[in-house]
Design an enzyme around this catalytic site. Structure first.
Site, short mmCIF file in Angstrom:
data_model
loop_
_atom_site.label_atom_id
_atom_site.label_comp_id
_atom_site.label_asym_id
_atom_site.label_seq_id
_atom_site.Cartn_x
_atom_site.Cartn_y
_atom_site.Cartn_z
N GLU A 4 -5.87 -8.31 0.81
CA GLU A 4 -6.45 -7.91 2.10
C GLU A 4 -7.91 -7.55 1.91
O GLU A 4 -8.26 -6.87 0.94
CB GLU A 4 -5.77 -6.66 2.69
CG GLU A 4 -4.43 -6.86 3.30
CD GLU A 4 -3.90 -5.59 3.98
OE1 GLU A 4 -4.71 -4.76 4.44
OE2 GLU A 4 -2.67 -5.44 4.03
N GLU B 83 0.80 -1.23 0.00
CA GLU B 83 0.00 0.00 0.00
C GLU B 83 0.83 1.28 0.00
O GLU B 83 0.79 2.07 0.96
CB GLU B 83 -0.96 0.00 1.19
CG GLU B 83 -2.03 -1.05 1.08
CD GLU B 83 -3.21 -0.80 2.02
OE1 GLU B 83 -3.14 0.08 2.88
OE2 GLU B 83 -4.23 -1.50 1.87
C1 NOJ Z 1 -4.08 -1.99 5.18
C2 NOJ Z 1 -2.73 -2.30 5.75
O1 NOJ Z 1 -1.95 -3.03 4.85
C3 NOJ Z 1 -2.80 -2.99 7.09
O2 NOJ Z 1 -1.55 -2.83 7.70
C4 NOJ Z 1 -3.93 -2.42 7.92
O3 NOJ Z 1 -3.93 -2.91 9.22
C5 NOJ Z 1 -5.24 -2.80 7.23
N1 NOJ Z 1 -5.25 -2.30 5.87
C6 NOJ Z 1 -6.49 -2.29 7.96
O4 NOJ Z 1 -6.44 -0.92 8.06
#
Ligand code: NOJ
Length: 453
Positions: free
Chosen positions: A362, A174
């Protein structure tokens, strides 16, 4: 979703090659912040600063995965989860960010990889999940062009030590979030602000992503190489041209700025004026080095945002209208529960020229879980996962090349600036005792993955 629909959803519908897993990140779970020669990361430093993390939480111990990894991996096995994504802490294997290597750090990740394989679980390694060594931040961190070489050196170390057993690699996680929150807004580590920091970090991270991909390709035989992007489905608040244009700018910023150069399409500078500032930092034949031929692209989608024109918001001229204000259901992060978002995102990106296969690396939700009689009946989370899977299946049936789904996350963990109150896990963690309880959503996922058990 009603019961009838729920019972229709099955693993088989996604095909036998579809990959199933859960995702985690080192800083959010490991704890052991100074064990065995680990150096400081920017998140160690940032989270120790007063007022940066909600409720004064810190990640000194987090989920203590550093010591509890065997138990947690056994829980993965108990839930029939065949793929585990975790990240390497750069400052654990290279305390100052550059050579020499900390052998104890290498030993630690070797133990995790070996135990996963022993349990029949496939390791997926993320090289950069936001925890830059602090020693490199002192030299400018991602705003320093040298960061591309530092990252390549670190990548070479990981590829060399782990590449005999790890075949699945995620280069960077990200980039839009850690550059935006960490270098423009200052609400994540390293807590820097301003457009110049942000634009420089953006370009260097993009160069580093492509460079890291090449290093792994040249070092690891038969590697499956990807990188992950945060994506949010964007809609205008109204059909007024001003709102439609504002939504397009936000879509460019959040969804296109990082993925397009990686795919060889260049930065979308025409659709967002402020990106023209990148020209100051693009030197030599940089434009040729922005792209890499990834085997997969990881998309991470949790919600949609509704966007309105705003005169006062610099650079972007837009503001987000929160779900709460729109009367829509939302999670404890304030994110709207809107499963169709993942469908739209899949349709959008699978239409891109040169897009390799897509994995959802994710997806998940934080809700205010309560433990009652040793159980967590988190039906909102189960429903969230089921509804998102329905949308993924719909996109897949319509021809989108989506080949995997990883839940965020295995256990509750340190949710960055939100601390521990945003619980995303399939497994509940009592952060005082480190006791784990499999939530009902975890039990559901385990049964979904293997209905015979
Ligand atoms: C994106 C991130 O990669 C992760 O580290 C984070 O905890 C989750 N989304 C939820 O916000």
């Amino acid at each position: 979703m009603d019961k009838a629909e729920d019972s229709i959803l099955s693993r088989e519908q996604f095909g036998t090659d579809f990959l199933w897993g859960v995702s985690t990140a080192a800083f959010q779970i490991e704890g052991a912040h100074d064990a065995d020669g680990k150096g400081l990361s920017i998140w160690d430093v940032f989270s120790a600063r007063k007022g940066k993390i909600k409720n004064g939480h810190h990640a000194l111990d987090a989920c203590d995965f550093y010591n509890c990894y065997k138990d947690d991996i056994q829980l993965l096995r108990q839930l029939n989860i065949p793929n585990f994504r975790f990240s390497i802490s750069w400052s654990r294997v290279m305390p100052t960010g550059v050579l020499p290597v900390n052998e104890a750090g290498i030993r630690y990740y070797n133990k995790i990889i070996d135990f996963l394989l022993e349990c029949g679980i496939e390791p997926w390694v993320t090289l950069y999940h936001w925890d830059l060594p602090h020693a490199l931040e002192v030299k400018g961190g991602w705003t320093n062009r040298e960061c591309v070489s530092w990252f390549s050196e670190y990548t070479a170390v990981c590829a060399k030590h782990f590449g005999d057993r790890v075949k699945n690699w995620i280069i960077v996680n990200e980039p839009s979030v850690f550059t935006g929150a960490g270098y423009f807004l200052g609400v994540h580590a390293p807590g820097r602000r301003g457009i110049t920091n942000y634009i420089k970090a953006m370009h260097h991270v993009t160069l580093a992503t492509a460079a890291g991909g090449k290093v792994v390709r040249n070092t690891v035989a038969n590697a499956n190489i990807g990188t992950t992007f945060s994506c949010t489905h964007i809609e205008p608040y109204s059909q007024k041209p001003k709102d439609i244009r504002a939504a397009k700018r936000v879509d460019t910023l959040l969804n296109r700025t990082f993925i397009e150069p990686i795919l060889g399409l260049g930065y979308p500078q025409e659709d967002l004026k402020v990106l023209k500032r990148l020209d100051r930092y693009i030197i030599g034949d940089d434009r040729k080095h922005l792209a890499f031929d990834f085997d997969f692209i990881g998309l991470q989608c949790y919600t949609r945002e509704v966007v309105k024109y705003s005169l006062i918001t610099p650079y972007i001229g837009a503001s987000l209208v929160p779900a709460k204000k729109r009367g829509k259901p939302f999670t404890t992060m304030g994110w709207e529960v809107y499963p169709e978002a993942i469908y739209h995102i899949l349709k959008k990106f699978s239409g891109y020229k040169g897009m390799p296969k897509i994995l959802i690396t994710e997806n998940g939700a934080s809700f205010a879980d309560t433990v009652i009689d040793g159980k967590v009946n988190d039906k909102e989370r189960t429903q969230y996962l089921q509804e998102h899977l329905q949308q993924i299946l719909k996109a897949k049936k319509e021809g989108c090349n989506v080949e995997g789904y990883f839940v965020w996350s295995l256990t509750d963990n340190f949710e960055w600036a939100e601390g521990y109150n945003a619980r995303f896990g399939l497994i509940h963690v009592d952060f005082d005792t480190q006791q784990r309880i499999i939530k009902d959503s975890g039990l559901w996922f385990g049964k979904f993955l293997d209905p015979t058990i």
